[in-house]
Design an enzyme around this catalytic site. Structure first.
Site, mmCIF file in Angstrom:
data_model
loop_
_atom_site.group_PDB
_atom_site.id
_atom_site.type_symbol
_atom_site.label_atom_id
_atom_site.label_comp_id
_atom_site.label_asym_id
_atom_site.label_seq_id
_atom_site.Cartn_x
_atom_site.Cartn_y
_atom_site.Cartn_z
ATOM 1 N N GLY A 1 0.194 5.147 3.059
ATOM 2 C CA GLY A 1 -0.751 4.038 2.933
ATOM 3 C C GLY A 1 -0.635 3.285 1.622
ATOM 4 O O GLY A 1 -1.426 2.389 1.353
ATOM 5 N N CYS A 2 0.325 3.648 0.791
ATOM 6 C CA CYS A 2 0.563 2.917 -0.462
ATOM 7 C C CYS A 2 1.800 2.046 -0.279
ATOM 8 O O CYS A 2 2.793 2.497 0.283
ATOM 9 C CB CYS A 2 0.816 3.885 -1.610
ATOM 10 S SG CYS A 2 -0.604 4.855 -2.083
ATOM 11 N N GLU A 3 1.730 0.817 -0.772
ATOM 12 C CA GLU A 3 2.910 -0.050 -0.715
ATOM 13 C C GLU A 3 4.004 0.480 -1.629
ATOM 14 O O GLU A 3 5.176 0.419 -1.310
ATOM 15 C CB GLU A 3 2.540 -1.476 -1.122
ATOM 16 C CG GLU A 3 1.888 -2.249 -0.012
ATOM 17 C CD GLU A 3 1.636 -3.701 -0.396
ATOM 18 O OE1 GLU A 3 2.269 -4.212 -1.342
ATOM 19 O OE2 GLU A 3 0.810 -4.325 0.279
#
Length: 143
Positions: A50-52
């Protein structure tokens, strides 16, 4: 809930910054304080979904209290992670569950500078921390 001493230091340091440029510089300096993770630790099992940017998180329980280590390939995010860990390390599980992360970054004067993707990324880190806590409660490990 009382603040850990390092979190109090962070509040004081960021409170003395008159503008975003000084805060950004300070943020990157805080990021340099993160203990580096080994190549083995920077594995898929420790990666925060869920982190870019690439973010890795490791949590270890000592008695009732938790210690987290984290790293990222993004400099500003490393600073945000350092500030997050400053706030959460040493807390008991019940305290972690009650933590108001947006309020913490507001107190530091950083909330407005958090882009939606950075904010979502930090939220993903917090969710991952909670997953680690839940897994430890159930006696499950990722390895």
């Amino acid at each position: 809930m009382t603040l850990p001493a390092s979190a109090q230091q962070a509040l004081e340091a960021f409170g003395q910054c008159p503008g975003w440029e000084q805060r950004a510089r300070l943020l990157m300096q805080w990021g340099e304080r993160l203990a580096p993770l080994s190549e083995d630790e920077r594995c898929e099992a420790n990666r925060v979904q869920g982190c870019e940017s690439q973010v890795w998180l490791i949590g270890e329980r000592a008695g009732q209290h938790w210690q987290f280590r984290a790293s990222s390939d993004a400099r500003l995010l490393r600073g945000l992670l350092a500030l997050l860990l400053t706030r959460v390390n040493g807390l008991a599980q019940a305290e972690l569950a009650q933590l108001d992360l947006p309020d913490w970054f507001t107190q530091l004067g950083l909330a407005r500078q958090l882009s939606p993707s950075r904010s979502n990324g930090l939220q993903a880190v917090l969710i991952r921390m909670q997953q680690l806590l839940d897994a430890a409660d159930q006696g499950v490990t990722d390895h």
